[in-house]
Design a protein around this motif. Sequence first.
Motif, short mmCIF file in Angstrom:
data_model
loop_
_atom_site.label_atom_id
_atom_site.label_comp_id
_atom_site.label_asym_id
_atom_site.label_seq_id
_atom_site.Cartn_x
_atom_site.Cartn_y
_atom_site.Cartn_z
N LYS A 276 4.28 -15.15 -4.64
CA LYS A 276 5.45 -15.38 -3.80
C LYS A 276 6.62 -15.89 -4.63
O LYS A 276 7.76 -15.45 -4.46
N ILE B 216 8.04 -13.06 -6.61
CA ILE B 216 8.85 -12.18 -5.76
C ILE B 216 10.24 -12.75 -5.58
O ILE B 216 11.25 -12.03 -5.68
N THR C 216 13.77 -11.18 -6.91
CA THR C 216 14.85 -10.93 -5.95
C THR C 216 16.13 -11.61 -6.40
O THR C 216 17.24 -11.06 -6.24
N VAL D 271 12.05 -4.49 -5.15
CA VAL D 271 11.47 -5.74 -5.64
C VAL D 271 10.05 -5.49 -6.14
O VAL D 271 9.64 -5.99 -7.19
N ALA D 272 9.31 -4.70 -5.39
CA ALA D 272 7.93 -4.38 -5.79
C ALA D 272 7.92 -3.63 -7.12
O ALA D 272 7.08 -3.92 -8.00
N VAL E 29 4.55 -7.39 -1.11
CA VAL E 29 5.75 -8.13 -0.73
C VAL E 29 5.71 -8.45 0.75
O VAL E 29 6.03 -9.58 1.18
#
Length: 207
Positions: free
Chosen positions: A20, A23, A27, A45-46, A56
């Motif tokens: 998390k 991620i 971002t 993002v992935a 995600v």
Amino acid sequence: MDTTSAPRGRNPRGQGSRLKEDIVAATLRLLDELGDDQALSLRAVARELRIAATSVYIHFADRDELVLATLERAHHDLMRAVDGAEQAQTDPVGRLRARVLLLGRWVQEHPGLYKVMHESTLNRRASMAFKAELAERTTAAVQRCMDAGVAPSDDDAAVVSLDLRAAVHGVISMRVNQPDFPWPPFEDQVDRFLTKLVGVSPGRRTG
């Protein structure tokens, strides 16, 4: 990006929070580059992390939730930097000035994040309550100047702070959106705002 890179491996059991955080960090980079939350996709993002898009969605229901979490992280990082700049000064005028100057430097380094945080469609349709902290601390910094007798004390600190923040954000936004204009030094503009809007003399700072 090197599309031949191997897919990211799974995090060890119990380290989902690490993914998390990754991620959100990815971002941050993408939003700063794009300067537009609408141009961001969870799939992008992935791809940045070389993980499946479903990974995600496990942590964020949609793009808005991810962007808001990312902006809150960026804001908290900015707050720490602003507080650090303030604490390096010893007098109330210098501390207030340091806060404003640090904000300007941060925006210069992260214009894309600034645009998403303050000028995006998400900013207009979603609550970003975390931004109130910066306003409250600026008001407190103005109040310290008043309490120290270096700014007129018959004004409302909250009103003065609002005027100051409106002026600073206005010129910052103009600089971001008109980068080729021959702007005067940001420090000079800040000193004029402090003199005219707060009623302090930046030359009296000791830091």
